[in-house]
Scaffold this active site. Structure first.
Site, mmCIF file in Angstrom:
data_model
loop_
_atom_site.group_PDB
_atom_site.id
_atom_site.type_symbol
_atom_site.label_atom_id
_atom_site.label_comp_id
_atom_site.label_asym_id
_atom_site.label_seq_id
_atom_site.Cartn_x
_atom_site.Cartn_y
_atom_site.Cartn_z
ATOM 1 N N GLU A 89 0.442 -12.077 12.284
ATOM 2 C CA GLU A 89 -0.810 -12.126 11.513
ATOM 3 C C GLU A 89 -0.936 -13.436 10.734
ATOM 4 O O GLU A 89 0.028 -14.173 10.555
ATOM 5 C CB GLU A 89 -0.907 -10.930 10.558
ATOM 6 C CG GLU A 89 0.220 -10.895 9.551
ATOM 7 C CD GLU A 89 -0.185 -10.289 8.220
ATOM 8 O OE1 GLU A 89 -1.238 -10.673 7.683
ATOM 9 O OE2 GLU A 89 0.575 -9.454 7.712
ATOM 10 N N LYS B 270 4.128 -2.212 1.429
ATOM 11 C CA LYS B 270 4.517 -2.976 0.251
ATOM 12 C C LYS B 270 4.799 -2.061 -0.925
ATOM 13 O O LYS B 270 4.062 -1.116 -1.166
ATOM 14 C CB LYS B 270 3.400 -3.967 -0.116
ATOM 15 C CG LYS B 270 3.484 -5.233 0.687
ATOM 16 C CD LYS B 270 2.175 -5.962 0.671
ATOM 17 C CE LYS B 270 1.103 -5.136 1.371
ATOM 18 N NZ LYS B 270 -0.241 -5.662 1.162
HETATM 19 N N1 PSU Z 1 2.287 -7.843 3.478
HETATM 20 C C1 PSU Z 1 2.833 -8.995 3.018
HETATM 21 N N2 PSU Z 1 2.032 -10.034 2.740
HETATM 22 C C2 PSU Z 1 0.701 -9.954 2.958
HETATM 23 C C3 PSU Z 1 0.132 -8.755 3.468
HETATM 24 C C4 PSU Z 1 0.970 -7.730 3.705
HETATM 25 O O1 PSU Z 1 4.026 -9.100 2.851
HETATM 26 O O2 PSU Z 1 0.012 -10.944 2.732
HETATM 27 C C5 PSU Z 1 -1.330 -8.700 3.797
HETATM 28 C C6 PSU Z 1 -1.500 -8.128 5.216
HETATM 29 O O3 PSU Z 1 -2.326 -9.014 5.951
HETATM 30 C C7 PSU Z 1 -2.175 -6.793 5.011
HETATM 31 C C8 PSU Z 1 -2.995 -7.083 3.779
HETATM 32 O O4 PSU Z 1 -2.945 -6.410 6.110
HETATM 33 O O5 PSU Z 1 -2.096 -7.835 2.963
HETATM 34 C C9 PSU Z 1 -3.468 -5.825 3.118
HETATM 35 O O6 PSU Z 1 -4.482 -6.158 2.237
HETATM 36 P P1 PSU Z 1 -5.415 -4.987 1.613
HETATM 37 O O7 PSU Z 1 -4.472 -4.197 0.739
HETATM 38 O O8 PSU Z 1 -6.457 -5.749 0.827
HETATM 39 O O9 PSU Z 1 -5.974 -4.220 2.769
#
Ligand code: PSU
Ligand code: MN
Length: 301
Positions: free
Chosen positions: A23, A159
């Site tokens: 990603e 996370k």
């Molecule tokens: N996990 C990480 N770093 C990140 C992300 C996840 O260690 O930058 C990113 C991923 O791209 C994930 C996004 O899809 O954060 C989720 O964001 P949100 O909670 O706004 O959906």
């Protein structure tokens, strides 16, 4: 959606050469400069080293790019204002065309990779149900995307800034299998275990691939959770305190919506003087290697 393939990527997908999607939100918004660029390049090498073919996914010139070249990866890492594109943003962003660059989240990377015929995707941690979601309704579009698209997502759990128990509940509701890789507990990103039991586990790439083949044939995705390597794992009690501080800071700064995850990750990096960053890189690299091994095994069945 217009797909544009990097050199050799379409051929590698057709020849079933263990292609692994990576990603780009983690490059543009998840890691600080210049570590983000180094890590993006390193992850590609890790996939190759494990016998796979990397395909970093992003959006450029009104196209979904499958296998971004180094020039695009440098722009993702260094440019200000790269848009974070999750599921709701995909069509509006692509329709705008132009030279704007978009970083794909787990949700959009999974969708685009599956559309391109890629079966495995490596990331750090998936998005999920945020703490306080009973008030904010902040639940990442990543979860729905995993149910909707046939792809195996290899991650170190969700996370730790999230509500992990609620995240598992929503994945269960959506019918997404969450499989422990060499563990019976949900790993918690920087920390090896969350205390939350998982109903299913595998211990090697072949068994992961056998399970994945059946799930992908059903037209849906699954999550394989790999604990962070022991040497870089953090103790739970210590990080939990820093997370509480980061959440309080986000709250008083009025951060909400798509900005929440990048804010929390940056804040944790500062609070831990880079220990969370070291851990983040270690787990990303480990996941890339495991994903490549699974992709190679999956290509054979
Ligand atoms: N996990 C990480 N770093 C990140 C992300 C996840 O260690 O930058 C990113 C991923 O791209 C994930 C996004 O899809 O954060 C989720 O964001 P949100 O909670 O706004 O959906
Ligand atoms: Mn959100």
């Amino acid at each position: 959606m217009n797909l544009a393939f990097g050199p050799g990527v379409r051929e590698a997908i057709d020849a079933r050469r263990g292609v692994v999607a990576l990603e780009s939100t983690v490059i543009a918004h998840g890691l600080p400069r210049p570590t983000n660029l180094e890590t993006a390049r390193q992850l590609q090498e890790d996939v190759r080293g494990a016998g796979g073919m990397p395909a970093t996914i992003c959006l450029a010139d009104g196209h979904a790019i499958i296998g971004a070249g180094d020039a695009l990866i440098q722009r993702l890492a260094d440019e200000d204002g790269v848009a974070k594109i999750s599921t709701r943003d995909l069509a509006p962003f692509l329709a705008r065309g132009g030279a704007a660059l978009g970083a794909t989240t787990v949700a959009t990377t999974a969708e685009i990779a599956a559309a391109a015929g890629i079966e495995v995707f490596a990331t750090g941690g998936i998005g999920g149900v945020h703490r306080g979601a009973e008030r904010t309704m902040d639940i990442s579009a990543d979860l729905r995307a995993l149910a909707d698209h046939p792809i195996v997502v290899v991650c170190a759990g969700a996370k730790l800034v999230l509500d992990l128990a609620k995240t598992l509940e929503v994945l269960e509701t959506l019918g997404v299998p969450v499989i422990g890789y060499g563990t019976s507990e949900l790993p918690a990103f920087y920390v090896r275990s969350s205390g939350l039991q998982l109903p299913h586990r595998v211990d090697d790439p072949e068994n992961a691939a056998r399970m994945a083949r059946i799930q992908l044939d059903r037209g849906a995705g699954m999550v394989i959770c790999v604990p962070i390597p022991e040497a870089d794992a953090m103790p739970h009690a210590q990080i939990e305190h820093e997370i509480d501080d980061a959440l309080a800071a986000a709250d008083s700064a009025g951060v909400h919506g798509a900005a929440v995850t990048p804010f929390l990750l940056a804040r944790l990096g500062e609070a831990s003087s880079g220990r969370t960053l070291t851990a983040n890189i270690a787990l990303l690299r480990n996941n890339a290697r495991v994903a490549a091994a699974i992709a190679v095994a999956l290509a054979g069945i």
